[in-house]
Design an enzyme around this catalytic site. Structure first.
Site, mmCIF file in Angstrom:
data_model
loop_
_atom_site.group_PDB
_atom_site.id
_atom_site.type_symbol
_atom_site.label_atom_id
_atom_site.label_comp_id
_atom_site.label_asym_id
_atom_site.label_seq_id
_atom_site.Cartn_x
_atom_site.Cartn_y
_atom_site.Cartn_z
ATOM 1 N N ASP A 147 -49.329 -15.129 -51.396
ATOM 2 C CA ASP A 147 -48.097 -14.721 -50.726
ATOM 3 C C ASP A 147 -48.480 -14.361 -49.289
ATOM 4 O O ASP A 147 -49.218 -13.398 -49.055
ATOM 5 C CB ASP A 147 -47.519 -13.498 -51.456
ATOM 6 C CG ASP A 147 -46.320 -12.880 -50.756
ATOM 7 O OD1 ASP A 147 -45.944 -13.335 -49.664
ATOM 8 O OD2 ASP A 147 -45.766 -11.906 -51.321
ATOM 9 N N TRP B 48 -46.063 -5.470 -53.316
ATOM 10 C CA TRP B 48 -45.571 -6.831 -53.544
ATOM 11 C C TRP B 48 -46.456 -7.564 -54.532
ATOM 12 O O TRP B 48 -45.967 -8.325 -55.381
ATOM 13 C CB TRP B 48 -45.437 -7.580 -52.221
ATOM 14 C CG TRP B 48 -44.431 -6.937 -51.335
ATOM 15 C CD1 TRP B 48 -44.644 -6.314 -50.149
ATOM 16 C CD2 TRP B 48 -43.015 -6.787 -51.602
ATOM 17 N NE1 TRP B 48 -43.462 -5.805 -49.657
ATOM 18 C CE2 TRP B 48 -42.459 -6.076 -50.520
ATOM 19 C CE3 TRP B 48 -42.178 -7.192 -52.641
ATOM 20 C CZ2 TRP B 48 -41.098 -5.762 -50.450
ATOM 21 C CZ3 TRP B 48 -40.829 -6.879 -52.578
ATOM 22 C CH2 TRP B 48 -40.295 -6.174 -51.494
ATOM 23 N N LYS C 172 -39.935 -12.680 -41.688
ATOM 24 C CA LYS C 172 -40.795 -11.790 -40.913
ATOM 25 C C LYS C 172 -41.328 -12.494 -39.671
ATOM 26 O O LYS C 172 -41.184 -11.996 -38.571
ATOM 27 C CB LYS C 172 -41.954 -11.293 -41.772
ATOM 28 C CG LYS C 172 -41.418 -10.479 -42.938
ATOM 29 C CD LYS C 172 -42.402 -10.264 -44.028
ATOM 30 C CE LYS C 172 -41.713 -9.786 -45.287
ATOM 31 N NZ LYS C 172 -40.877 -8.602 -45.093
HETATM 32 C C1 LIG Z 1 -45.590 -9.603 -48.704
HETATM 33 C C2 LIG Z 1 -44.190 -9.656 -49.241
HETATM 34 N N1 LIG Z 1 -43.935 -10.357 -50.350
HETATM 35 C C3 LIG Z 1 -42.703 -10.430 -50.870
HETATM 36 C C4 LIG Z 1 -41.633 -9.777 -50.288
HETATM 37 C C5 LIG Z 1 -40.273 -9.879 -50.907
HETATM 38 O O1 LIG Z 1 -39.522 -10.774 -50.147
HETATM 39 P P1 LIG Z 1 -38.016 -11.110 -50.446
HETATM 40 O O2 LIG Z 1 -37.200 -9.938 -50.044
HETATM 41 O O3 LIG Z 1 -37.776 -12.333 -49.595
HETATM 42 O O4 LIG Z 1 -37.875 -11.419 -51.896
HETATM 43 C C6 LIG Z 1 -41.850 -9.044 -49.123
HETATM 44 C C7 LIG Z 1 -40.710 -8.359 -48.476
HETATM 45 O O5 LIG Z 1 -40.802 -7.562 -47.590
HETATM 46 C C8 LIG Z 1 -43.157 -8.962 -48.603
HETATM 47 O O6 LIG Z 1 -43.417 -8.249 -47.500
#
Ligand SMILES: Cc1ncc(COP(=O)(O)O)c(C=O)c1O
Length: 360
Positions: A171, A101, A195
């Site tokens: 994030d 991510w 989550k």
């Molecule tokens: C730490 C983290 N950041 C970003 C995301 C991406 O999230 P989204 O699907 O809401 O764009 C995730 C998805 O699992 C994640 O675990």
């Protein structure tokens, strides 16, 4: 009705009390004669819902007055672009790449300016957090970016990086509200709620006011400017109203549990149960360096792909759902977010012990 123990990384388990309350209010939200799903986002009833949600979140996280709380859409992934578009005044940013991510965010930011990877743990499949006490932070960096808890690899920053005075952007999608945080250490804290907080479709951004300006990169769409949403109290356009309502209920549930300090203790107990089992197991092995282990996402393997698949299938048949590791890494992963009860982790550990006996 029978509910499973759901170890999905997200969308993920929500508190049963919250789901029941939402069910009770489904047809008639507190005498309005309609569901929150059917309600104008400009109505008095919804104004109450969003304002109370924000107030409860502020209380839980001790968010200072000089930070705005925004309820947005577009997933956490949309922030990968919104952050550079809004924050890159000098056109420079530093990224710490500790998982997929963070890597995606780093790659997206490259569209908008000069982006430096100042640390990475990719050399060892993201199984640790690099030492971030003295990194080569760029003198003109607009911000330093981290993904604080790595959902896929199961690592977590236990100490925040030394940003040498630069704005920290984090994030926190997979560790949101899992423990107390000092908001003042960050310029931006953001995460998708699917989550630890609510249904997919809501992203919460907590941002220091001085970072919200009209001075954004040329061509930034109105909808991708933080100022648009901050000025309108997250009601510039139709917000993800039902999702915000459920988030609000989870905030109340967290307060009733004793707040983030109590959640941390509870999460530590749950995680210890699973990690202690892994540490003594002769079949299963955790994949993360001990001091960097996440309280939320626990990846593990047997070392044999076929046995892993057998484990996941048999666990599912026993009511332990979604234990398959991320599609890019294989193995297993148990996500044990706030709403996963201790009994769920105990059931998993008992099942793993039994499986080990039968398969070793
Ligand atoms: C730490 C983290 N950041 C970003 C995301 C991406 O999230 P989204 O699907 O809401 O764009 C995730 C998805 O699992 C994640 O675990």
């Amino acid at each position: 009705m029978s509910r499973v123990y759901n170890f999905s990384a997200g969308p993920a388990v929500l508190p049963e009390e919250v789901l029941r309350e939402a069910a009770d209010e489904m047809l008639d939200y507190r005498g309005t004669g309609m569901s929150v799903m059917e309600m104008s986002h400009r109505s008095k009833a919804f104004a109450g819902i969003i304002q109370e949600a924000e107030a409860d979140l502020r209380e839980l996280m001790h968010i200072p007055d000089n930070y705005k709380v925004l309820f947005l859409q577009g997933g956490a992934s949309q922030q990968f672009a919104m952050i550079p578009m809004n924050l890159m005044k000098n056109g420079v940013a530093d990224y710490i790449v500790t998982g997929q991510w963070a890597k995606k965010a780093y790659q997206e930011a490259q569209k908008y300016g000069k982006v430096n990877k100042i640390a990475s743990s990719e050399d060892k499949t993201f199984s640790y957090i690099p030492d971030c006490s003295d990194l080569p932070v760029s003198p003109d960096a607009d911000y330093v970016y981290i993904c604080e808890n790595n959902t896929i690899y199961g690592t977590k920053f236990k100490t925040l990086p030394n940003t040498k005075g630069k704005t920290l952007v984090a994030d926190v999608s997979s560790c949101f509200l899992s423990e107390p945080v000092d908001v003042t250490k960050y310029g931006v804290i953001y995460g998708g709620v699917q989550k630890n907080i609510g249904p997919a479709g809501v992203v919460i951004v907590i941002i220091r006011e001085d970072l919200i300006t009209d001075d954004v990169l040329p061509g930034t769409p109105t909808m991708l400017k933080y100022k648009t949403h901050a000025d309108a109290g997250s009601l510039y356009n139709t917000p993800p109203a039902y999702g915000i309502y459920i988030c609000g209920k989870v905030f109340k549930w967290l307060k009733a549990q004793g707040g983030l300090g109590a959640m941390k203790e509870r999460n530590e107990r749950k995680a210890a149960l699973l990690y202690d089992f892994l540490d003594q197991s002769r079949l299963f092995k955790g994949t993360v360096r001990r001091e960097d282990r996440s309280l939320m996402n626990v990846p593990f393997v047997t070392g044999d792909g076929e046995l892993d698949a057998k484990f996941v299938a048999e666990a599912k048949a026993a009511g332990l759902e979604s234990l398959k590791g991320h599609r890019t890494v294989g193995g297993m992963r148990a996500s044990i977010y706030n709403a996963m009860p201790y009994e769920g982790v105990q059931a998993l550990v008992d099942f793993m012990a039994q499986f080990e006996k039968e398969n070793l």
